[in-house]
Design an enzyme around this catalytic site. Sequence first.
Site, PDB file in Angstrom:
ATOM      1  N   HIS A  29      -2.680  10.074  -0.719  1.00  0.00           N
ATOM      2  CA  HIS A  29      -2.694   8.666  -1.076  1.00  0.00           C
ATOM      3  C   HIS A  29      -2.721   8.504  -2.602  1.00  0.00           C
ATOM      4  O   HIS A  29      -1.936   7.745  -3.165  1.00  0.00           O
ATOM      5  CB  HIS A  29      -3.939   8.047  -0.455  1.00  0.00           C
ATOM      6  CG  HIS A  29      -3.951   6.561  -0.502  1.00  0.00           C
ATOM      7  ND1 HIS A  29      -3.171   5.794   0.329  1.00  0.00           N
ATOM      8  CD2 HIS A  29      -4.626   5.700  -1.285  1.00  0.00           C
ATOM      9  CE1 HIS A  29      -3.378   4.522   0.060  1.00  0.00           C
ATOM     10  NE2 HIS A  29      -4.257   4.448  -0.917  1.00  0.00           N
ATOM     11  N   GLU A  70       0.826  -1.222   0.000  1.00  0.00           N
ATOM     12  CA  GLU A  70       0.000   0.000   0.000  1.00  0.00           C
ATOM     13  C   GLU A  70       0.854   1.263   0.000  1.00  0.00           C
ATOM     14  O   GLU A  70       1.718   1.443   0.874  1.00  0.00           O
ATOM     15  CB  GLU A  70      -0.908  -0.024   1.252  1.00  0.00           C
ATOM     16  CG  GLU A  70      -1.916   1.096   1.263  1.00  0.00           C
ATOM     17  CD  GLU A  70      -2.881   1.000   2.456  1.00  0.00           C
ATOM     18  OE1 GLU A  70      -3.127  -0.107   2.953  1.00  0.00           O
ATOM     19  OE2 GLU A  70      -3.374   2.065   2.863  1.00  0.00           O
ATOM     20  N   LYS A 118      -6.935  -0.952  11.789  1.00  0.00           N
ATOM     21  CA  LYS A 118      -6.329  -1.444  10.545  1.00  0.00           C
ATOM     22  C   LYS A 118      -5.142  -0.556  10.178  1.00  0.00           C
ATOM     23  O   LYS A 118      -4.097  -1.027   9.730  1.00  0.00           O
ATOM     24  CB  LYS A 118      -7.381  -1.463   9.432  1.00  0.00           C
ATOM     25  CG  LYS A 118      -6.911  -2.081   8.116  1.00  0.00           C
ATOM     26  CD  LYS A 118      -6.213  -1.130   7.182  1.00  0.00           C
ATOM     27  CE  LYS A 118      -5.817  -1.805   5.879  1.00  0.00           C
ATOM     28  NZ  LYS A 118      -5.062  -0.939   4.983  1.00  0.00           N
ATOM     29  N   ASP A 138       5.088 -14.315  12.213  1.00  0.00           N
ATOM     30  CA  ASP A 138       3.757 -14.846  11.928  1.00  0.00           C
ATOM     31  C   ASP A 138       2.757 -13.696  12.094  1.00  0.00           C
ATOM     32  O   ASP A 138       2.242 -13.450  13.179  1.00  0.00           O
ATOM     33  CB  ASP A 138       3.452 -15.993  12.909  1.00  0.00           C
ATOM     34  CG  ASP A 138       2.094 -16.625  12.659  1.00  0.00           C
ATOM     35  OD1 ASP A 138       1.279 -16.022  11.931  1.00  0.00           O
ATOM     36  OD2 ASP A 138       1.838 -17.709  13.215  1.00  0.00           O
TER      37      ASP A 138
HETATM   38  C1  MEV Z   1      -5.718   2.825   5.293  1.00  0.00           C
HETATM   39  O1  MEV Z   1      -4.904   1.729   4.970  1.00  0.00           O
HETATM   40  C2  MEV Z   1      -5.702   3.072   6.779  1.00  0.00           C
HETATM   41  C3  MEV Z   1      -6.694   4.155   7.268  1.00  0.00           C
HETATM   42  O2  MEV Z   1      -8.000   3.843   6.804  1.00  0.00           O
HETATM   43  C4  MEV Z   1      -6.622   4.138   8.774  1.00  0.00           C
HETATM   44  C5  MEV Z   1      -7.659   5.009   9.440  1.00  0.00           C
HETATM   45  O3  MEV Z   1      -8.741   5.243   8.859  1.00  0.00           O
HETATM   46  O4  MEV Z   1      -7.380   5.441  10.585  1.00  0.00           O
HETATM   47  C6  MEV Z   1      -6.331   5.498   6.695  1.00  0.00           C
END
Ligand code: MEV
Length: 432
Positions: free
Chosen positions: A384, A84, A269, A285
């Site tokens: 991004h 990413e 995430k 792992d």
């Molecule tokens: C994207 O990989 C991660 C985000 O969605 C984390 C978040 O929303 O805090 C930008």
Amino acid sequence: MPVDNSRLKGFFRLSVEERRKIVAELTGLSSEHVDALANYGELDELSANRMIENVIGTMSLPIGVATNFLIDGVQYIIPYCIEEASVVAAASNMAKRCLVGGGFSTNCDDSIMISQVQILDLIDLESAEQAILAAKHELIDMCNSLPSTMIRLGGGCKDIQTRIIDSESGKMLVLHLLVDTRDAMGANAVNTMAELVSDRVEEISSGRVHLKILSNLAAHRLARASAIFTPEELSDDGARDDGVKIIDGILEAYHFATADPYRATTHNKGIMNAISAIALACGQDWRAIEAGCHAWASQSNGVYTSMTQWSKDEEGNLVGNIEIPLAVGIVGGASKVHPAARANIEILGVKSAKELAGIMAAAGLAQNLGAMRALATKGIQDGHMKLHAKNMAVSAGAVDDEIGIVAERVKAQLGPITQQLVVEVLAALRSE
Ligand code: MEV
């Protein structure tokens, strides 16, 4: 090895080879490890075929290094393996912003893993539990009778705890063998111990031992990191007022995550973007780590929430903390056999599993701040999509020089970057 300068100004402008050379010089990377990184299909067929079953090939992902990390007074260059765009850049950017506050501080538990033994068909669970606890030392000695370097180095089974659980299969007694796995992740060792004691546990408890397996909720193996960010450092132009607003916006974003599991999942995430990427780069792992961290995020009151905590101190600085279970190892497993993982561990220069866990926790905290800061200001899509523009150009069919030209032209346009726009810019370029 820890480096004298993790800041690497202008690093992103260099070629891949130049970057590798600088990292190799700074970290004293051996030529074998430089070659492993330079060789994009770095896992040869024989090694791959030894690792899993039915091998038909290998698959590569980019390794990028996050810079500016000062952790417990030591500067680190941190390898991420991830597909990413913008993750590595965001972590490096946030790490720079806490240098004034002294960087990150960490504090990690010893490497205590839990191995579970499930005991069924008990008529009197309490008596069985007492019998097991009375035989604790015998069982611990049995575990530690295994011929193992980990035990010779002071690790091994340290305690046994019991839990009575009600389930759809009725009540069951569960043993937790608490095993210090030192610098190993330790899955094999703790699984072996659980299997080793199982017959004796049946005799002592008069029950039937069923499952014997580690728990990935490594609740006694927590890694913690914290950092302080001044308003000035959080503002792009160093203006306090702007920084104060950014901090308030970040806290609103954080409170959304603490109150709402839908948001907490995405928030976490983002944290795992760092933790899993470092785990993958270092041959860990990462599925075990993911499972443990997410489960831990709902441990306090059963509701899934943020893995981090953010607040404002009396001077108006933003204070961040993270506490997560991190079962990582630097001996055994892929960390010792995968050529790129070995190179990445050498880049980090970690001397213990605890040190690696602390680095991962610090990077997770930085990553979380990067996402919240972007979301609370101009949103993530602008940055991004700019970093993603080259991939979009390739998806649109651009080749060779076209890729860079299309990406630059797309970035120079006002308004959102969409795949349709990229297709149009490529078509325009080809018709010139
Ligand atoms: C994207 O990989 C991660 C985000 O969605 C984390 C978040 O929303 O805090 C930008």
